[in-house]
Design a protein around this motif. Structure first.
Motif, PDB file in Angstrom:
ATOM      1  N   ALA A   1       2.613  -8.713   7.154  1.00 27.59           N
ATOM      2  CA  ALA A   1       2.712 -10.036   7.770  1.00 27.59           C
ATOM      3  C   ALA A   1       2.017 -10.094   9.133  1.00 27.59           C
ATOM      4  O   ALA A   1       1.639 -11.175   9.592  1.00 27.59           O
ATOM      5  N   LEU A   2       1.828  -8.948   9.761  1.00 27.47           N
ATOM      6  CA  LEU A   2       1.157  -8.893  11.064  1.00 27.47           C
ATOM      7  C   LEU A   2      -0.365  -8.847  10.958  1.00 27.47           C
ATOM      8  O   LEU A   2      -1.066  -8.973  11.958  1.00 27.47           O
ATOM      9  N   GLN A   3      -0.891  -8.658   9.761  1.00 27.75           N
ATOM     10  CA  GLN A   3      -2.331  -8.474   9.571  1.00 27.75           C
ATOM     11  C   GLN A   3      -3.087  -9.796   9.559  1.00 27.75           C
ATOM     12  O   GLN A   3      -3.035 -10.556   8.595  1.00 27.75           O
ATOM     13  N   GLY A   4      -3.815 -10.036  10.638  1.00 27.03           N
ATOM     14  CA  GLY A   4      -4.656 -11.225  10.707  1.00 27.03           C
ATOM     15  C   GLY A   4      -5.762 -11.213   9.663  1.00 27.03           C
ATOM     16  O   GLY A   4      -6.134 -12.260   9.129  1.00 27.03           O
TER      17      GLY A   4
ATOM     18  N   ALA B   1      -4.847 -13.367   1.477  1.00 29.29           N
ATOM     19  CA  ALA B   1      -4.276 -12.328   0.610  1.00 29.29           C
ATOM     20  C   ALA B   1      -2.759 -12.315   0.698  1.00 29.29           C
ATOM     21  O   ALA B   1      -2.180 -12.632   1.736  1.00 29.29           O
ATOM     22  N   THR B   2      -2.139 -11.930  -0.400  1.00 29.37           N
ATOM     23  CA  THR B   2      -0.687 -11.795  -0.449  1.00 29.37           C
ATOM     24  C   THR B   2      -0.324 -10.419  -1.004  1.00 29.37           C
ATOM     25  O   THR B   2      -1.084  -9.822  -1.764  1.00 29.37           O
ATOM     26  N   LEU B   3       0.837  -9.973  -0.614  1.00 26.15           N
ATOM     27  CA  LEU B   3       1.358  -8.691  -1.078  1.00 26.15           C
ATOM     28  C   LEU B   3       2.125  -8.961  -2.362  1.00 26.15           C
ATOM     29  O   LEU B   3       3.147  -9.646  -2.355  1.00 26.15           O
ATOM     30  N   GLU B   4       1.616  -8.466  -3.479  1.00 22.97           N
ATOM     31  CA  GLU B   4       2.225  -8.771  -4.776  1.00 22.97           C
ATOM     32  C   GLU B   4       3.257  -7.734  -5.206  1.00 22.97           C
ATOM     33  O   GLU B   4       4.260  -8.074  -5.812  1.00 22.97           O
ATOM     34  N   ALA B   5       2.991  -6.450  -4.921  1.00 19.97           N
ATOM     35  CA  ALA B   5       3.906  -5.394  -5.375  1.00 19.97           C
ATOM     36  C   ALA B   5       3.913  -4.256  -4.362  1.00 19.97           C
ATOM     37  O   ALA B   5       2.872  -3.901  -3.813  1.00 19.97           O
ATOM     38  N   VAL B   6       5.115  -3.711  -4.146  1.00 26.38           N
ATOM     39  CA  VAL B   6       5.287  -2.545  -3.275  1.00 26.38           C
ATOM     40  C   VAL B   6       6.226  -1.580  -3.982  1.00 26.38           C
ATOM     41  O   VAL B   6       7.356  -1.935  -4.321  1.00 26.38           O
ATOM     42  N   ALA B   7       5.744  -0.371  -4.226  1.00 21.95           N
ATOM     43  CA  ALA B   7       6.530   0.679  -4.870  1.00 21.95           C
ATOM     44  C   ALA B   7       6.180   1.994  -4.177  1.00 21.95           C
ATOM     45  O   ALA B   7       5.158   2.073  -3.491  1.00 21.95           O
ATOM     46  N   PRO B   8       6.989   3.026  -4.329  1.00 28.25           N
ATOM     47  CA  PRO B   8       6.649   4.301  -3.687  1.00 28.25           C
ATOM     48  C   PRO B   8       5.270   4.799  -4.121  1.00 28.25           C
ATOM     49  O   PRO B   8       5.022   5.051  -5.294  1.00 28.25           O
ATOM     50  N   GLY B   9       4.350   4.869  -3.157  1.00 28.55           N
ATOM     51  CA  GLY B   9       3.011   5.349  -3.442  1.00 28.55           C
ATOM     52  C   GLY B   9       2.064   4.345  -4.059  1.00 28.55           C
ATOM     53  O   GLY B   9       0.937   4.675  -4.399  1.00 28.55           O
TER      54      GLY B   9
ATOM     55  N   PHE C   1     -20.215 -14.815  -5.978  1.00 26.67           N
ATOM     56  CA  PHE C   1     -19.247 -13.751  -6.258  1.00 26.67           C
ATOM     57  C   PHE C   1     -18.458 -13.456  -4.991  1.00 26.67           C
ATOM     58  O   PHE C   1     -18.951 -13.671  -3.876  1.00 26.67           O
ATOM     59  N   LEU C   2     -17.265 -12.922  -5.150  1.00 23.98           N
ATOM     60  CA  LEU C   2     -16.513 -12.476  -3.982  1.00 23.98           C
ATOM     61  C   LEU C   2     -17.345 -11.410  -3.273  1.00 23.98           C
ATOM     62  O   LEU C   2     -17.864 -10.490  -3.908  1.00 23.98           O
ATOM     63  N   HIS C   3     -17.495 -11.538  -1.979  1.00 17.26           N
ATOM     64  CA  HIS C   3     -18.325 -10.604  -1.207  1.00 17.26           C
ATOM     65  C   HIS C   3     -17.702  -9.214  -1.243  1.00 17.26           C
ATOM     66  O   HIS C   3     -16.483  -9.054  -1.135  1.00 17.26           O
ATOM     67  N   ALA C   4     -18.548  -8.193  -1.393  1.00 21.61           N
ATOM     68  CA  ALA C   4     -18.072  -6.804  -1.462  1.00 21.61           C
ATOM     69  C   ALA C   4     -17.262  -6.423  -0.225  1.00 21.61           C
ATOM     70  O   ALA C   4     -16.314  -5.652  -0.319  1.00 21.61           O
ATOM     71  N   GLY C   5     -17.616  -6.954   0.931  1.00 17.91           N
ATOM     72  CA  GLY C   5     -16.871  -6.661   2.153  1.00 17.91           C
ATOM     73  C   GLY C   5     -15.441  -7.183   2.097  1.00 17.91           C
ATOM     74  O   GLY C   5     -14.518  -6.544   2.628  1.00 17.91           O
ATOM     75  N   MET C   6     -15.247  -8.324   1.471  1.00 19.29           N
ATOM     76  CA  MET C   6     -13.897  -8.882   1.322  1.00 19.29           C
ATOM     77  C   MET C   6     -13.076  -8.012   0.378  1.00 19.29           C
ATOM     78  O   MET C   6     -11.906  -7.722   0.628  1.00 19.29           O
ATOM     79  N   LEU C   7     -13.711  -7.592  -0.708  1.00 18.30           N
ATOM     80  CA  LEU C   7     -13.046  -6.742  -1.685  1.00 18.30           C
ATOM     81  C   LEU C   7     -12.692  -5.389  -1.067  1.00 18.30           C
ATOM     82  O   LEU C   7     -11.576  -4.883  -1.236  1.00 18.30           O
ATOM     83  N   ALA C   8     -13.616  -4.808  -0.312  1.00 12.74           N
ATOM     84  CA  ALA C   8     -13.368  -3.518   0.341  1.00 12.74           C
ATOM     85  C   ALA C   8     -12.240  -3.637   1.371  1.00 12.74           C
ATOM     86  O   ALA C   8     -11.425  -2.721   1.511  1.00 12.74           O
ATOM     87  N   THR C   9     -12.189  -4.752   2.063  1.00 13.99           N
ATOM     88  CA  THR C   9     -11.127  -4.971   3.049  1.00 13.99           C
ATOM     89  C   THR C   9      -9.759  -4.992   2.363  1.00 13.99           C
ATOM     90  O   THR C   9      -8.808  -4.360   2.833  1.00 13.99           O
ATOM     91  N   ALA C  10      -9.662  -5.717   1.255  1.00 15.49           N
ATOM     92  CA  ALA C  10      -8.395  -5.773   0.514  1.00 15.49           C
ATOM     93  C   ALA C  10      -8.035  -4.406  -0.061  1.00 15.49           C
ATOM     94  O   ALA C  10      -6.865  -3.981  -0.019  1.00 15.49           O
ATOM     95  N   LEU C  11      -9.022  -3.678  -0.582  1.00 16.87           N
ATOM     96  CA  LEU C  11      -8.767  -2.334  -1.109  1.00 16.87           C
ATOM     97  C   LEU C  11      -8.308  -1.380  -0.003  1.00 16.87           C
ATOM     98  O   LEU C  11      -7.389  -0.580  -0.213  1.00 16.87           O
ATOM     99  N   ASP C  12      -8.936  -1.453   1.160  1.00 17.24           N
ATOM    100  CA  ASP C  12      -8.545  -0.609   2.284  1.00 17.24           C
ATOM    101  C   ASP C  12      -7.089  -0.849   2.653  1.00 17.24           C
ATOM    102  O   ASP C  12      -6.314   0.093   2.857  1.00 17.24           O
ATOM    103  N   SER C  13      -6.687  -2.107   2.718  1.00 20.21           N
ATOM    104  CA  SER C  13      -5.287  -2.413   3.042  1.00 20.21           C
ATOM    105  C   SER C  13      -4.343  -1.953   1.940  1.00 20.21           C
ATOM    106  O   SER C  13      -3.272  -1.410   2.219  1.00 20.21           O
ATOM    107  N   ALA C  14      -4.730  -2.156   0.682  1.00 15.50           N
ATOM    108  CA  ALA C  14      -3.875  -1.707  -0.424  1.00 15.50           C
ATOM    109  C   ALA C  14      -3.691  -0.188  -0.383  1.00 15.50           C
ATOM    110  O   ALA C  14      -2.575   0.319  -0.561  1.00 15.50           O
TER     111      ALA C  14
END
Length: 153
Positions: free
Chosen positions: A22-25, A32-40, A58-71
């Motif tokens: 929730a703090l991530q600007g 983006a929303t947090l859909e699932a949280v489980a151990p690991g 297409f969704l820009h690769a930088g946007m996708l990489a940003t979401a993957l980094d956070s996940a």
């Protein structure tokens, strides 16, 4: 392949991850929303939006990489002690197909947790007409941070 089972060190890991997210600007900017949280494991979802695309729509690769980094980062955080923060120290992204879809899901899954270094794999899926297609993968290395007030969650 069955994902590994991990035992979180913080019994309130899910609440901690949600509060930190929730703090991530950046995630807010992407919608983006947090859909699932489980151990690991963590799933982050974002919807296609014109402001997130490259010149072909297409969704820009930088946007996708940003979401993957956070996940990946939050997947690692689920296994950290309550007083620890986490930072990405390296990642590599493989773009497998154009990110075409209405909705995108970035999933981080811990491969090997460690006291100092954690290795996480990420996958990004594009959903179009109810079908998901793998469009990117990430390998991330995370570092556990303790004793710093500016890196707590």
């Amino acid at each position: 392949m069955t994902p590994p089972r991990f035992e979180p060190k913080d019994p309130h890991f899910a609440e901690r991850v949600r509060a930190s997210f929730a703090l991530q600007g950046a995630m807010r900017t992407l919608g983006a929303t947090l859909e699932a949280v489980a151990p690991g494991r963590v799933d982050i979802v974002l919807q296609w939006a014109p402001g997130l695309t490259q010149q072909h729509g297409f969704l820009h690769a930088g946007m996708l990489a940003t979401a993957l980094d956070s996940a990946c980062g939050y997947a690692g955080l689920t296994l950290m002690p309550q007083d620890a923060g986490i930072l990405t120290i390296e990642y590599k992204v493989n773009l497998l197909a154009p990110a075409k879809g209405e909705r995108f899901r970035a999933q981080g899954q811990v491969v090997k947790p460690g006291r100092t270094i954690t290795v996480v794999e990420g996958q990004a899926w594009a959903a179009d007409d109810g079908r998901e297609k793998l469009v990117a993968t990430m390998s991330a290395t995370l570092m556990t941070i303790v004793g710093r007030d500016d890196v707590k969650n």
